[in-house]
Design an enzyme around this catalytic site. Structure first.
Site, PDB file in Angstrom:
ATOM      1  N   GLU A   1      26.836  23.185  20.119  1.00  0.00           N
ATOM      2  CA  GLU A   1      26.770  24.622  19.852  1.00  0.00           C
ATOM      3  C   GLU A   1      27.910  25.093  18.948  1.00  0.00           C
ATOM      4  O   GLU A   1      28.578  26.089  19.222  1.00  0.00           O
ATOM      5  CB  GLU A   1      26.766  25.402  21.177  1.00  0.00           C
TER       6      GLU A   1
ATOM      7  N   ASP B   1      19.063  23.274  29.846  1.00  0.00           N
ATOM      8  CA  ASP B   1      20.231  24.131  30.025  1.00  0.00           C
ATOM      9  C   ASP B   1      20.042  25.093  31.191  1.00  0.00           C
ATOM     10  O   ASP B   1      19.746  26.260  30.980  1.00  0.00           O
ATOM     11  CB  ASP B   1      20.458  24.916  28.714  1.00  0.00           C
TER      12      ASP B   1
ATOM     13  N   GLU C   1      23.173  32.563  34.956  1.00  0.00           N
ATOM     14  CA  GLU C   1      22.886  32.880  33.551  1.00  0.00           C
ATOM     15  C   GLU C   1      21.387  33.049  33.271  1.00  0.00           C
ATOM     16  O   GLU C   1      20.965  34.054  32.706  1.00  0.00           O
ATOM     17  CB  GLU C   1      23.466  31.768  32.675  1.00  0.00           C
TER      18      GLU C   1
HETATM   19  C1  GCV Z   1      29.905  28.093  27.442  1.00  0.00           C
HETATM   20  C2  GCV Z   1      24.673  27.681  27.429  1.00  0.00           C
HETATM   21  C3  GCV Z   1      25.313  29.026  27.513  1.00  0.00           C
HETATM   22  C4  GCV Z   1      26.617  29.098  26.756  1.00  0.00           C
HETATM   23  C5  GCV Z   1      27.527  27.999  27.297  1.00  0.00           C
HETATM   24  C6  GCV Z   1      26.803  26.668  27.113  1.00  0.00           C
HETATM   25  C7  GCV Z   1      27.606  25.515  27.682  1.00  0.00           C
HETATM   26  O1  GCV Z   1      24.192  27.448  26.155  1.00  0.00           O
HETATM   27  O2  GCV Z   1      24.450  29.983  27.046  1.00  0.00           O
HETATM   28  O3  GCV Z   1      27.187  30.355  26.945  1.00  0.00           O
HETATM   29  O4  GCV Z   1      28.761  28.008  26.643  1.00  0.00           O
HETATM   30  O5  GCV Z   1      25.583  26.694  27.786  1.00  0.00           O
HETATM   31  O6  GCV Z   1      27.289  25.135  28.800  1.00  0.00           O
HETATM   32  O7  GCV Z   1      28.495  25.031  27.026  1.00  0.00           O
END
Ligand code: GCV
Length: 833
Positions: A299, A378, A406
């Site tokens: 990411e 995820d 989340e």
């Molecule tokens: C901390 C997901 C979340 C991100 C998070 C990522 C991760 O994509 O939306 O906010 O980043 O996971 O676990 O690194």
């Protein structure tokens, strides 16, 4: 419990949730009587800092529950006592005592026996931390009114690693945090007052969590600045009395971006030296520093791939600097390309972790743990187990679970995740044809690994009740309990938690347990079934419904829905080949359409909407029906909760009632958005005639409007019929009117409005000239526009209507929020559709 509630009210003590499951509420006299023979003294065999904490906790707990203050003693007993100390200390003082075998690591033993001629209750462990855990277990027994006199209880944690991760930013915000600002940081520094950090460490310790990484895995480079390390040391000090080790997340590019080097290539000796020097500095300030978490090549985070190096190269270079101090590297397997070409049907994000890490099996140092999210995507509401757990037999692994909700309702929805985690942990990956369930892999048992365990992303905030929803705290409690003993049932865990949090009243325990145990499947039913993931807005909030956002982008959470078919073909024969990452036993199940369980069908297969499931229903009808059933279930949660009025304290009763009421409204938003979307894309009607057909609904745009204008909502499925109305009159209110034509009677009215976070609009509802309700749209939902994130329902009961009565909604805009609303539903009392 009623008596307790009154007691709290009488002393003016509000039940804020801050004490969570460690309330130590006073027992009823009859129950307290059972503990009359408890020794009046607590004796600690040494005066170490953790034993001091344990002893103080014992005093606090007994005082709270029994109203008695234990006498504090250190050294050797002079009377019968509750003795706390390590096994070594116990052997010295009571050599004749027959001490149980197997007390290692964080294990503890609760027993009774003679110490220097006095009959004592004994709480012991191999380490001070084990003793502290024993004290919490002992107090929990009293709170649950269990026997503490004839004990012989040895408890050992299933795994040595039981860590919390916090995604706190140094400016005080929290990535994916839903309960206020960080307890650790504010304005680029550690908070001056770390009281909440100590209280958090106490909560963690009480369920056996022994480490906590405090900053976001999208790590700020300043975390290792020379002037920041002493601030970390303060946090470590707040943790230390509770046996919680401090960890931090680090950015691998730091040697270059903040360290003065022109590279961060892990195989460059200058980089290795840089890390060495840095962590020597850390250990000088924090001798019990626990380790680091690494997110790289993920990411947008830089990683070793930039130099053609592997995660093993990167992990090992840091691991070697930590090794002499006993520190650990948690290297996250969440490594994937978020710019995948969605037009290529062979591309599959789910394959990424295994593709990257499996070839490196055996190449990681023994103080590295590969931290693997439970599923290959995820933290979705349902995913299959990540195949990587079975693909690293020569490497330490840990499972990453997400307590912060989340993708599961962000604590605005109650969703008790322990049942889901249990399914994952109990899943048998059948590596080499042998029984290898996930819980034994991460415990290090299956592959004889020295390290392994559990990592939970928690993200508590400054809100008094830590997670912003009293019921959500069961997830934190459950995470700790499962990490300690993954064989506990979800029911046992939730019953324990409820008793500790709300008291022993059987009505309370049964009702709350029922709601909690049903909540994950309910959430799944109205958000995304059959393995479709949580069909939320993946490009923004990750909260409300927005199924279209899964498709046509590089993030790889596709569901591949078209006019005729839906789901991803992940088979080896015709699909992406993901199924081939599992052992042959699992592969045989998931490769075959007929053998794949319904609840993961669309994760593994691309099928026509008319495909019949094992249940006998078609895919499309299952989607429609589940979303109705899930939304209905949340309505039941509200009525079940209402039965607890008077059985739990009023503060928490009202808080939870408001939360569940909001959830039951938002579940309808979800239900309609997902069903309307599939209805539109598939063109198949609901056999039960509900989808797109709402007999009690009056669309706002069809009402007589004064000042309000119609507004196209994006994405369209976030509003009924894709449209709402907004009030664009500056400094004036707007009006929408509807002439009622139904029979005379009592009615309930629901107003579906949008509560954005960029204004506080006011709404008033009139029947004729009489106002029947007014409210402010003042919550902080994650939206600045009218859409599925901000859609909210106001429920107005008992309105008398006659044919010809005019119902009037008056909206007063504020700032950027234009008093938007979607529709009104008017239905005979108690007949909510
Ligand atoms: C901390 C997901 C979340 C991100 C998070 C990522 C991760 O994509 O939306 O906010 O980043 O996971 O676990 O690194």
């Amino acid at each position: 419990m009623l008596a307790c509630a009154l007691c709290a009210a009488a002393t003016g003590q509000a039940e804020t949730g801050q004490d969570a499951w460690l309330r130590y509420a006073r027992l009823q006299p009859a129950a307290a009587e059972r503990y009359r023979a408890l020794p009046a003294t607590t004796l600690s065999l040494s005066n170490t800092i953790i034993l001091g904490t344990a002893q103080a906790e014992l005093v606090r707990g007994v005082k709270g529950m029994l109203g008695k203050t234990l006498r504090i003693a250190v050294g050797a007993p002079t009377e019968s006592a509750i003795v706390i100390g390590t096994v070594r200390q116990l052997r010295n003082i009571a050599p004749a005592l027959n001490i149980v075998e197997g007390l290692h690591g964080d294990a503890f033993w609760l027993t009774a026996g003679e110490v220097r001629g006095f009959h004592c209750i004994i709480i012991t462990g191999a380490t001070d931390r084990g003793v502290l855990y024993g004290v919490f277990a002992f107090l929990s027994r009293i709170a649950r009114q269990e026997n503490v006199f004839r004990l012989n209880e040895l408890q050992k944690p299933s795994a040595s690693i039981r860590w919390a991760n916090q995604w706190a930013n140094l400016d005080g915000t929290i990535e994916r945090g839903y309960a206020g600002r960080s307890i650790f940081f504010e304005n680029g520094n550690a908070r001056p007052d770390l009281t909440r950090v100590s209280e958090y460490a106490r909560l963690l310790a009480s369920v056996g969590i022994n480490g906590c990484s405090v900053n976001n895995v999208n790590a700020d480079p300043h975390i290792l600045d020379p002037d920041f390390i002493p601030q970390l040391a303060r946090i470590a000090e707040a943790f230390r009395p509770w046996g919680v080790q401090l960890g931090i997340a680090v950015d691998l590019s730091l040697p270059k971006t903040g360290g003065g080097l022109d590279t961060f290539d892990p195989l460059d000796i200058r980089v290795a030296n840089w890390w060495q020097k840095k962590f020597d500095e850390v250990y000088r300030a924090i001798p019990n520093f626990g380790g680091v978490v690494v997110k790289a090549d993920s990411e947008g985070r830089l990683g070793p791939s930039l130099y053609g190096r592997t995660p093993a190269d990167a992990a090992n270079v840091i691991a070697r600097t930590l090794k002499p101090h006993g520190g650990i590297v948690f290297y996250r397997a969440f490594v994937y390309n978020h710019h995948l070409d969605w037009t290529n049907l062979k591309n599959d994000r789910a394959k990424a972790a295994y593709d990257v890490f499996h070839p490196l099996d055996g190449k990681f140092d023994d103080n590295v743990i590969i931290q693997i999210k439970y599923g290959p995507i995820d933290f979705q509401v349902r995913e299959p187990v990540s195949p990587l757990f079975g693909g690293l037999p020569h490497t330490n692994t840990g499972i990453e679970l997400q307590i912060t909700q989340e993708y599961t309702g962000q604590q605005r929805h109650t969703c008790f995740l322990v049942p889901m985690w249990k399914e994952i942990l109990d899943f048998d990956l059948r590596v080499n044809g042998r029984s290898t369930d996930v819980k034994r892999i991460v415990a290090g048992e299956s592959f004889h690994r020295p390290l392994g365990g559990y990592i939970g992303v928690v993200n508590v905030g400054l809100d008094q009740n830590w997670l912003g929803n009293h019921l959500a705290m069961a997830n934190l409690y459950g995470f700790g309990r499962l990490a300690w003993n993954p064989s506990l049932t979800a029911k046992a865990i939730v019953d324990e938690w409820t008793t500790l949090t709300f008291g022993n009243d059987p009505v309370v325990v049964q009702t709350i347990s029922r709601i909690q145990l049903a909540s994950w499947k309910a959430y799944e039913s109205y958000t995304g079934v059959l393995g479709l993931h949580t069909l939320t807005n993946i490009l923004g909030s990750h909260y409300g419904p927005a199924p279209e956002s899964q498709e046509h982008n590089g993030w790889g959470q596709w569901i591949r829905a078209d006019a005729h078919e839906v789901g991803i073909d992940r088979t080896v024969a015709t699909g992406t080949g993901f199924v081939g990452q599992y052992s042959s036993d699992v592969r045989n199940t998931c490769e075959s359409l007929a053998n794949t369980p319904d609840d993961l069908l669309l994760f593994f297969h691309h099928v026509p909407y008319t495909y019949k499931l094992h249940s006998g229903k078609t895919v499309i009808q299952t989607i429609y029906d589940s979303h109705y059933a899930g939304a209905d279930k949340t309505k039941q949660f509200v009525s079940q909760w209402k039965t607890l009025n008077g059985h739990v304290d009023d503060d928490r009763f009202q808080d939870v009632l408001a939360q569940l009421t909001y959830q039951s409204g938002h579940a309808i938003v979800w239900r309609d958005a997902i069903n309307d979307w599939f209805h539109k894309i598939s063109g198949i009607t609901d056999a039960n005639g509900r989808v797109g057909n709402h007999p009690h609904r009056i669309e706002a745009e069809s009402m007589e409007l004064q000042g309000y204008i119609p507004f196209d909502v994006t994405p369209w499925e976030g509003a009924s019929g894709g449209r709402a109305v907004v009030c664009v009159q500056i400094s004036q209110s707007c009006i929408a009117k509807y002439r009622f034509a139904g029979p005379k009677g009592w009615y309930d009215i629901d107003v579906e409005y949008f509560d954005q976070n960029n204004g506080v609009s006011k709404y008033q509802v009139f029947s004729g000239n009489q106002m029947v309700d007014e409210w402010l749209a003042d919550s902080s939902l994650p939206a600045t526009e009218p859409n599925g994130d901000s859609a909210t329902r106001r429920h107005i009961t008992g309105v008398a209507l006659r044919p010809g009565d005019v119902l009037r909604i008056e909206g007063f805009p504020d700032a950027a929020e234009a008093a938007p609303f979607d529709y009104v539903e008017i239905y005979p009392e108690r007949a909510r559709p």
